[in-house]
Design a protein around this motif. Sequence first.
Motif, PDB file in Angstrom:
ATOM      1  N   SER A  93       0.792  -1.263  -0.136  1.00  0.00           N
ATOM      2  CA  SER A  93      -0.100  -0.029   0.153  1.00  0.00           C
ATOM      3  C   SER A  93       1.013   1.244  -0.097  1.00  0.00           C
ATOM      4  CB  SER A  93      -1.089   0.034   1.250  1.00  0.00           C
ATOM      5  OG  SER A  93      -0.200  -0.021   2.577  1.00  0.00           O
ATOM      6  N   GLU A  94       2.053   1.422   0.651  1.00  0.00           N
ATOM      7  CA  GLU A  94       2.776   2.442   0.762  1.00  0.00           C
ATOM      8  C   GLU A  94       3.926   2.809  -0.225  1.00  0.00           C
ATOM      9  OE1 GLU A  94       2.520   4.294   4.581  1.00  0.00           O
ATOM     10  OE2 GLU A  94       1.080   3.966   2.732  1.00  0.00           O
ATOM     11  N   MET A  95       4.233   1.662  -1.253  1.00  0.00           N
ATOM     12  CA  MET A  95       5.297   2.018  -2.156  1.00  0.00           C
ATOM     13  C   MET A  95       4.756   1.329  -3.518  1.00  0.00           C
ATOM     14  SD  MET A  95       9.227   1.533  -1.879  1.00  0.00           S
ATOM     15  CE  MET A  95       9.570   2.700  -1.093  1.00  0.00           C
ATOM     16  N   PRO A  96       4.884   1.904  -4.763  1.00  0.00           N
ATOM     17  CA  PRO A  96       4.654   1.488  -5.882  1.00  0.00           C
ATOM     18  C   PRO A  96       5.401   0.339  -6.143  1.00  0.00           C
ATOM     19  CG  PRO A  96       4.701   3.757  -6.120  1.00  0.00           C
ATOM     20  CD  PRO A  96       5.396   3.545  -4.836  1.00  0.00           C
ATOM     21  N   ALA A  97       4.645  -0.883  -6.728  1.00  0.00           N
ATOM     22  CA  ALA A  97       5.431  -2.119  -6.991  1.00  0.00           C
ATOM     23  C   ALA A  97       6.697  -1.822  -8.323  1.00  0.00           C
ATOM     24  CB  ALA A  97       4.359  -3.199  -7.263  1.00  0.00           C
ATOM     25  N   THR A  98       6.618  -0.734  -8.933  1.00  0.00           N
ATOM     26  CA  THR A  98       7.435  -0.512  -9.976  1.00  0.00           C
ATOM     27  C   THR A  98       8.659  -0.109  -9.391  1.00  0.00           C
ATOM     28  OG1 THR A  98       6.301   1.677 -10.369  1.00  0.00           O
ATOM     29  CG2 THR A  98       5.576  -0.106 -11.664  1.00  0.00           C
ATOM     30  N   PHE A  99       8.764   0.388  -8.282  1.00  0.00           N
ATOM     31  CA  PHE A  99       9.945   0.670  -7.586  1.00  0.00           C
ATOM     32  C   PHE A  99      11.161  -0.557  -7.567  1.00  0.00           C
ATOM     33  CE2 PHE A  99       8.986   4.953  -4.988  1.00  0.00           C
ATOM     34  CZ  PHE A  99       8.438   5.239  -6.093  1.00  0.00           C
ATOM     35  N   HIS A 100      12.243  -0.123  -7.244  1.00  0.00           N
ATOM     36  CA  HIS A 100      13.260  -1.141  -7.265  1.00  0.00           C
ATOM     37  C   HIS A 100      13.339  -1.902  -6.235  1.00  0.00           C
ATOM     38  CE1 HIS A 100      17.411  -2.752  -7.181  1.00  0.00           C
ATOM     39  NE2 HIS A 100      17.759  -2.333  -8.469  1.00  0.00           N
ATOM     40  N   ILE A 101      13.456  -3.211  -6.357  1.00  0.00           N
ATOM     41  CA  ILE A 101      13.442  -4.209  -5.130  1.00  0.00           C
ATOM     42  C   ILE A 101      14.163  -3.715  -3.871  1.00  0.00           C
ATOM     43  CG2 ILE A 101      15.023  -6.013  -5.757  1.00  0.00           C
ATOM     44  CD1 ILE A 101      12.922  -8.145  -5.258  1.00  0.00           C
ATOM     45  N   GLU A 102      15.093  -3.289  -4.171  1.00  0.00           N
ATOM     46  CA  GLU A 102      16.032  -2.657  -2.908  1.00  0.00           C
ATOM     47  C   GLU A 102      15.159  -1.517  -2.297  1.00  0.00           C
ATOM     48  OE1 GLU A 102      18.614  -4.213  -1.489  1.00  0.00           O
ATOM     49  OE2 GLU A 102      18.190  -5.723  -3.113  1.00  0.00           O
ATOM     50  N   ALA A 103      14.477  -0.789  -2.918  1.00  0.00           N
ATOM     51  CA  ALA A 103      13.805   0.397  -2.193  1.00  0.00           C
ATOM     52  C   ALA A 103      12.522  -0.287  -1.494  1.00  0.00           C
ATOM     53  CB  ALA A 103      13.217   1.319  -3.416  1.00  0.00           C
ATOM     54  N   LEU A 104      11.907  -1.344  -2.178  1.00  0.00           N
ATOM     55  CA  LEU A 104      10.872  -2.236  -1.271  1.00  0.00           C
ATOM     56  C   LEU A 104      11.280  -2.944  -0.354  1.00  0.00           C
ATOM     57  CD1 LEU A 104       9.217  -3.876  -4.784  1.00  0.00           C
ATOM     58  CD2 LEU A 104       8.059  -1.843  -3.525  1.00  0.00           C
ATOM     59  N   LYS A 105      12.500  -3.303  -0.209  1.00  0.00           N
ATOM     60  CA  LYS A 105      13.045  -4.082   0.926  1.00  0.00           C
ATOM     61  C   LYS A 105      13.147  -2.928   2.055  1.00  0.00           C
ATOM     62  CE  LYS A 105      15.748  -7.672  -1.671  1.00  0.00           C
ATOM     63  NZ  LYS A 105      17.043  -8.071  -1.481  1.00  0.00           N
ATOM     64  N   ALA A 106      13.698  -1.584   1.795  1.00  0.00           N
ATOM     65  CA  ALA A 106      13.989  -0.697   2.614  1.00  0.00           C
ATOM     66  C   ALA A 106      12.690  -0.169   3.183  1.00  0.00           C
ATOM     67  CB  ALA A 106      14.587   0.646   1.963  1.00  0.00           C
ATOM     68  N   GLN A 107      11.452  -0.361   2.409  1.00  0.00           N
ATOM     69  CA  GLN A 107      10.275   0.263   2.944  1.00  0.00           C
ATOM     70  C   GLN A 107       9.689  -0.808   3.821  1.00  0.00           C
ATOM     71  OE1 GLN A 107       7.812   2.852   1.883  1.00  0.00           O
ATOM     72  NE2 GLN A 107       7.288   1.948   4.026  1.00  0.00           N
ATOM     73  N   ALA A 108      10.034  -2.157   3.559  1.00  0.00           N
ATOM     74  CA  ALA A 108       9.556  -3.141   4.568  1.00  0.00           C
ATOM     75  C   ALA A 108      10.285  -3.141   5.948  1.00  0.00           C
ATOM     76  CB  ALA A 108       9.715  -4.729   3.818  1.00  0.00           C
ATOM     77  N   VAL A 109      11.345  -3.068   5.706  1.00  0.00           N
ATOM     78  CA  VAL A 109      12.088  -2.665   7.226  1.00  0.00           C
ATOM     79  C   VAL A 109      11.717  -1.697   7.872  1.00  0.00           C
ATOM     80  CG1 VAL A 109      14.563  -2.427   8.416  1.00  0.00           C
ATOM     81  CG2 VAL A 109      14.162  -4.016   6.412  1.00  0.00           C
ATOM     82  N   SER A 110      11.578  -0.493   7.329  1.00  0.00           N
ATOM     83  CA  SER A 110      11.015   0.648   7.848  1.00  0.00           C
ATOM     84  C   SER A 110       9.622   0.626   8.701  1.00  0.00           C
ATOM     85  CB  SER A 110      10.956   2.008   7.029  1.00  0.00           C
ATOM     86  OG  SER A 110      10.764   3.026   7.431  1.00  0.00           O
ATOM     87  N   ALA A 111       8.725   0.160   7.568  1.00  0.00           N
ATOM     88  CA  ALA A 111       7.290  -0.083   8.120  1.00  0.00           C
ATOM     89  C   ALA A 111       7.113  -1.072   9.480  1.00  0.00           C
ATOM     90  CB  ALA A 111       6.466  -0.678   7.183  1.00  0.00           C
ATOM     91  N   HIS A 112       8.181  -2.121   9.169  1.00  0.00           N
ATOM     92  CA  HIS A 112       8.184  -3.109  10.337  1.00  0.00           C
ATOM     93  C   HIS A 112       8.673  -2.361  11.815  1.00  0.00           C
ATOM     94  CE1 HIS A 112       9.392  -7.231  12.051  1.00  0.00           C
ATOM     95  NE2 HIS A 112       8.875  -6.818  12.963  1.00  0.00           N
ATOM     96  N   THR A 113       9.540  -1.728  11.453  1.00  0.00           N
ATOM     97  CA  THR A 113      10.256  -0.868  12.843  1.00  0.00           C
ATOM     98  C   THR A 113       9.312  -0.125  13.558  1.00  0.00           C
ATOM     99  OG1 THR A 113      12.500  -1.139  11.511  1.00  0.00           O
ATOM    100  CG2 THR A 113      12.152   0.449  13.479  1.00  0.00           C
ATOM    101  N   TRP A 114       8.615   0.727  12.396  1.00  0.00           N
ATOM    102  CA  TRP A 114       7.581   1.921  12.867  1.00  0.00           C
ATOM    103  C   TRP A 114       6.409   1.226  13.706  1.00  0.00           C
ATOM    104  CZ3 TRP A 114       5.169   6.102  14.180  1.00  0.00           C
ATOM    105  CH2 TRP A 114       3.889   6.322  14.095  1.00  0.00           C
ATOM    106  N   ALA A 115       6.027  -0.057  13.058  1.00  0.00           N
ATOM    107  CA  ALA A 115       4.850  -0.606  13.697  1.00  0.00           C
ATOM    108  C   ALA A 115       5.148  -1.153  15.100  1.00  0.00           C
ATOM    109  CB  ALA A 115       4.110  -1.820  12.936  1.00  0.00           C
TER     110      ALA A 115
END
Length: 346
Positions: A93-115
């Motif tokens: 929901s937070e990041m377009p799937a067209t973004f680079h997979i390393e950016a998606l990974k960064a988003q995953a870690v960030s979202a997990h940490t925030w939660a």
Amino acid sequence: MKITVLFAVFMAVCMVLLPMLWGGKMEYQPSVMEQNQQMEVVNVLENQEPKEAIEKPKNEKQRSWKAFRILDRSSGEVKEVPVLDYVMGAVCSEMPATFHIEALKAQAVSAHTWALYCQQSAEKSGQEYDFSADPSKWQGYVTEQQAKERFGDFFAEYWGKVKRATQEVWQEILVDQSNAPIVAAYHAISSGRTESAENVWGNAQSCLVPVESQGDIHAPGYQKTASFSAEELKQKLMQSENAPTLSENPGEWLSVLERSGSGYVTLIRVGSEQMSGIEFRELLGLRSSDFDITFQDGTFLFTTLGYGHGVGLSQYGADYLARQGKNYREILEHYYSGAKVVQRES
């Protein structure tokens, strides 16, 4: 030169594909941090207690991790969402799937940490839920079924990419020097340099200080304008908590008094009153508090740079860095100064 050209081509492709991803909207919507932080981050930071080190793992597979209790803002229900399901849904929901997979990974870690940070804070304060979201509006996280309905023919490709990125890093979080989860704020586009948390929420955070994010200037929608007639602006200003007294000359109504080192307006004079740049931005619905003002022929024109509060990870900046060869750890450790990526233990 080749990298610059390739990135320009990528951004052009994104501008074509994003409407298909986000229901026909030409602009990337603000992240849930932008929706939630004004409601939740201030309370969390104001009620901080001394940080404690993360406990040792209860088992090797972290099966004892508590599900996140998420308040659905549309239904009013509190739902328990398993950690992996939440992280995957948050990335989707937070990041377009067209973004680079390393950016998606960064988003995953960030979202997990925030939660996780919110969960620990909620437990200390006795709050009945950890944080809020609105899946029906694609804010915070979504389910696989929602993704299937939104993506249509692109579902297998886009959900598959999100799933692959998330599963590689979902057990990792960002911690500070005391080994505690950080306030992993993120936003869509910075003004070219991220902002200090202290300037936005009034509480300094060692990991949320300004850093360069020059890749953001290439993002679609980096610079935007919004116009208001004098009467339209007056009506909005009168809605503020301390309604200002305005002179008969509209050209005298507004004056920027202070800016942060990153360029964001921190204090503005509005008629007889003063308000923060954040408050003024929210009052007018501007994309960013980094703005310039011109008044001509009875119309106020606001030119904004960036999109969002500007604190922490820039999502478009992360995508840019990934396309320059940076991996998700390097991206995260760039935007969250002094933080480190570690395996979550408890």
